[in-house]
Write a protein that holds these residues in place. Sequence first.
Motif, PDB file in Angstrom:
ATOM      1  N   ASP A 158       0.816  -1.217   0.000  1.00  0.00           N
ATOM      2  CA  ASP A 158       0.000   0.000   0.000  1.00  0.00           C
ATOM      3  C   ASP A 158       0.847   1.264   0.000  1.00  0.00           C
ATOM      4  OD1 ASP A 158      -2.438  -1.186  -0.219  1.00  0.00           O
ATOM      5  OD2 ASP A 158      -2.929  -1.107   1.913  1.00  0.00           O
ATOM      6  N   ARG A 159       2.164   1.131   0.149  1.00  0.00           N
ATOM      7  CA  ARG A 159       3.026   2.306   0.021  1.00  0.00           C
ATOM      8  C   ARG A 159       2.959   2.888  -1.391  1.00  0.00           C
ATOM      9  NH1 ARG A 159       6.548  -1.179   3.027  1.00  0.00           N
ATOM     10  NH2 ARG A 159       7.853  -1.597   1.196  1.00  0.00           N
ATOM     11  N   LEU A 160       2.502   2.090  -2.340  1.00  0.00           N
ATOM     12  CA  LEU A 160       2.333   2.587  -3.704  1.00  0.00           C
ATOM     13  C   LEU A 160       1.326   3.732  -3.779  1.00  0.00           C
ATOM     14  CD1 LEU A 160       2.283  -0.674  -5.858  1.00  0.00           C
ATOM     15  CD2 LEU A 160       4.119   1.008  -5.665  1.00  0.00           C
ATOM     16  N   ARG A 161       0.475   3.851  -2.769  1.00  0.00           N
ATOM     17  CA  ARG A 161      -0.504   4.939  -2.771  1.00  0.00           C
ATOM     18  C   ARG A 161       0.183   6.302  -2.905  1.00  0.00           C
ATOM     19  NH1 ARG A 161      -5.782   4.860  -0.880  1.00  0.00           N
ATOM     20  NH2 ARG A 161      -5.416   2.896   0.221  1.00  0.00           N
ATOM     21  N   HIS A 162       1.335   6.448  -2.276  1.00  0.00           N
ATOM     22  CA  HIS A 162       2.068   7.717  -2.362  1.00  0.00           C
ATOM     23  C   HIS A 162       2.585   7.951  -3.780  1.00  0.00           C
ATOM     24  CE1 HIS A 162       1.886   7.794   1.999  1.00  0.00           C
ATOM     25  NE2 HIS A 162       2.553   6.660   2.068  1.00  0.00           N
ATOM     26  N   VAL A 163       3.091   6.896  -4.410  1.00  0.00           N
ATOM     27  CA  VAL A 163       3.613   7.014  -5.771  1.00  0.00           C
ATOM     28  C   VAL A 163       2.478   7.341  -6.738  1.00  0.00           C
ATOM     29  CG1 VAL A 163       4.926   5.857  -7.588  1.00  0.00           C
ATOM     30  CG2 VAL A 163       5.424   5.355  -5.183  1.00  0.00           C
ATOM     31  N   ALA A 164       1.355   6.659  -6.567  1.00  0.00           N
ATOM     32  CA  ALA A 164       0.200   6.904  -7.445  1.00  0.00           C
ATOM     33  C   ALA A 164      -0.286   8.343  -7.309  1.00  0.00           C
ATOM     34  CB  ALA A 164      -0.921   5.925  -7.108  1.00  0.00           C
ATOM     35  N   ARG A 165      -0.405   8.799  -6.089  1.00  0.00           N
ATOM     36  CA  ARG A 165      -0.877  10.171  -5.862  1.00  0.00           C
ATOM     37  C   ARG A 165       0.071  11.182  -6.500  1.00  0.00           C
ATOM     38  NH1 ARG A 165      -0.161  13.926  -1.535  1.00  0.00           N
ATOM     39  NH2 ARG A 165      -1.934  15.350  -1.297  1.00  0.00           N
ATOM     40  N   THR A 192      -6.755   0.145  -8.862  1.00  0.00           N
ATOM     41  CA  THR A 192      -6.986  -0.953  -7.927  1.00  0.00           C
ATOM     42  C   THR A 192      -5.708  -1.219  -7.150  1.00  0.00           C
ATOM     43  OG1 THR A 192      -8.572  -1.939  -9.466  1.00  0.00           O
ATOM     44  CG2 THR A 192      -7.752  -3.334  -7.687  1.00  0.00           C
ATOM     45  N   GLY A 193      -5.766  -1.005  -5.834  1.00  0.00           N
ATOM     46  CA  GLY A 193      -4.598  -1.196  -4.991  1.00  0.00           C
ATOM     47  C   GLY A 193      -4.234  -2.657  -4.823  1.00  0.00           C
ATOM     48  N   PRO A 194      -3.055  -2.934  -4.248  1.00  0.00           N
ATOM     49  CA  PRO A 194      -2.605  -4.315  -4.073  1.00  0.00           C
ATOM     50  C   PRO A 194      -3.575  -5.174  -3.263  1.00  0.00           C
ATOM     51  CG  PRO A 194      -0.799  -2.796  -3.691  1.00  0.00           C
ATOM     52  CD  PRO A 194      -2.035  -1.961  -3.809  1.00  0.00           C
ATOM     53  N   GLY A 195      -4.322  -4.544  -2.360  1.00  0.00           N
ATOM     54  CA  GLY A 195      -5.274  -5.294  -1.538  1.00  0.00           C
ATOM     55  C   GLY A 195      -6.659  -5.394  -2.137  1.00  0.00           C
ATOM     56  N   GLY A 196      -6.851  -4.840  -3.338  1.00  0.00           N
ATOM     57  CA  GLY A 196      -8.147  -4.910  -4.014  1.00  0.00           C
ATOM     58  C   GLY A 196      -9.027  -3.696  -3.812  1.00  0.00           C
ATOM     59  N   ASP A 197      -8.613  -2.743  -2.964  1.00  0.00           N
ATOM     60  CA  ASP A 197      -9.425  -1.546  -2.764  1.00  0.00           C
ATOM     61  C   ASP A 197      -9.183  -0.561  -3.899  1.00  0.00           C
ATOM     62  OD1 ASP A 197      -6.827  -1.474  -1.733  1.00  0.00           O
ATOM     63  OD2 ASP A 197      -7.246   0.242  -0.445  1.00  0.00           O
ATOM     64  N   LEU A 198     -10.153   0.343  -4.095  1.00  0.00           N
ATOM     65  CA  LEU A 198     -10.099   1.286  -5.205  1.00  0.00           C
ATOM     66  C   LEU A 198      -9.537   2.618  -4.728  1.00  0.00           C
ATOM     67  CD1 LEU A 198     -10.886   1.420  -8.229  1.00  0.00           C
ATOM     68  CD2 LEU A 198     -13.040   2.487  -7.493  1.00  0.00           C
ATOM     69  N   TRP A 199      -8.529   3.109  -5.418  1.00  0.00           N
ATOM     70  CA  TRP A 199      -7.953   4.415  -5.138  1.00  0.00           C
ATOM     71  C   TRP A 199      -8.442   5.370  -6.233  1.00  0.00           C
ATOM     72  CZ3 TRP A 199      -2.134   2.648  -4.569  1.00  0.00           C
ATOM     73  CH2 TRP A 199      -2.039   1.742  -3.512  1.00  0.00           C
TER      74      TRP A 199
END
Length: 264
Positions: A158-165, A192-199
Motif C-alpha cells: 500500500d506504500r504505492l498509494r504515495h507514488v500513485a498520488r 486498484t490497490g494491491p489489496g483490491g481496494d479502489l484508489w
Amino acid sequence: MSDPTLVIDDLRAESEELDWLVAELRPEGWALPTPAPRWTVAHQIAHLAWTDRSALLAVTDADAFRALVEKALAAPDSFVDEGAEEGAHLPPSELLARWREGRAALDKALRAAPPGARFPWYGPPMSAASMATARLMETWAHGLDVADTLGVVPAPTDRLRHVARLGVRTRDFAYGVHGLTPPADPFRVELTGPGGDLWTYGPEDAPQRVTGPALDFCLLVTRRAHRTDLAVTAEGPDADRWLDIAQAFAGPPGTGRPPKGAAR
C-alpha cells in the motif's frame, strides 16, 4: 497531507526493504548492470544517497542547497549522472554506510520540520510530506531496478498509494516537460490497490479517465515499464496522450524502457 508522519514512516520502510536486498551483496553484485543504461547496482544506491543528501540540504541548509542548484544549472545533462558515478566508485561498504547515514539524517530532519514549512527544490518548493513522497517514489523506482537485476520480484504494498498520488499530481508537469499545454479539465483516475481496494482521484463525472492496477500505473509514471506491457487504459484523447508522457519525477523524461521482447 497535513501530517507527514505516515509518508515518512513509509519512506523508511521502503528504504529498509531495498537495504535488505543489497546489504549482503558481494562486490561483484554491486557491479552488476541494471536496466538503467550504464548504471550498476552501485550507481542506483549512489544516486539515492546523493539525492537524499540534496534533500537534507534543502531542509537544513538552504544556502548550501542553492549552490547545488547552481551547479546543476551549469551542467543540466550530466549533473545527476556525475553524482551517481562518484558514489559508485566507493567501496560497497562505504557507499552503503553513506546511504544509511544520509537517509537517517533526512528522516530526522523531516520529522523535526515545523508544520507548514516549505523547502527549496529543483522544481517548486516542497513541504515535508511532499519531500518524503518524492524520496519514496525514487527509492521504490530505483529499488525496482536493483530487484530486477538480482532476479527478485518485490510484492507490491500500500506504500504505492504515495507514488500513485504523486503520479496524478504531476500530470501537468509531464505535459510541460514535453512542451505541451496541459488539458484544462482534470481526469478521473481509478486504480486498484494491491489489496483490491479502489484508489480514486479527480471528479467522478470527468469525461476523460484512466483506470487500471495501481502497480501498473506506478510503473508507468516512474517509466519502469513500457505502456504496452501494462494494464492501464485511457478514455479520451487527452488522457490517452498523458499515458504516453506521464512521469512522476523531476528532470527530463529520458528514453523510458522498451517493450518486453524488444531488442535492447
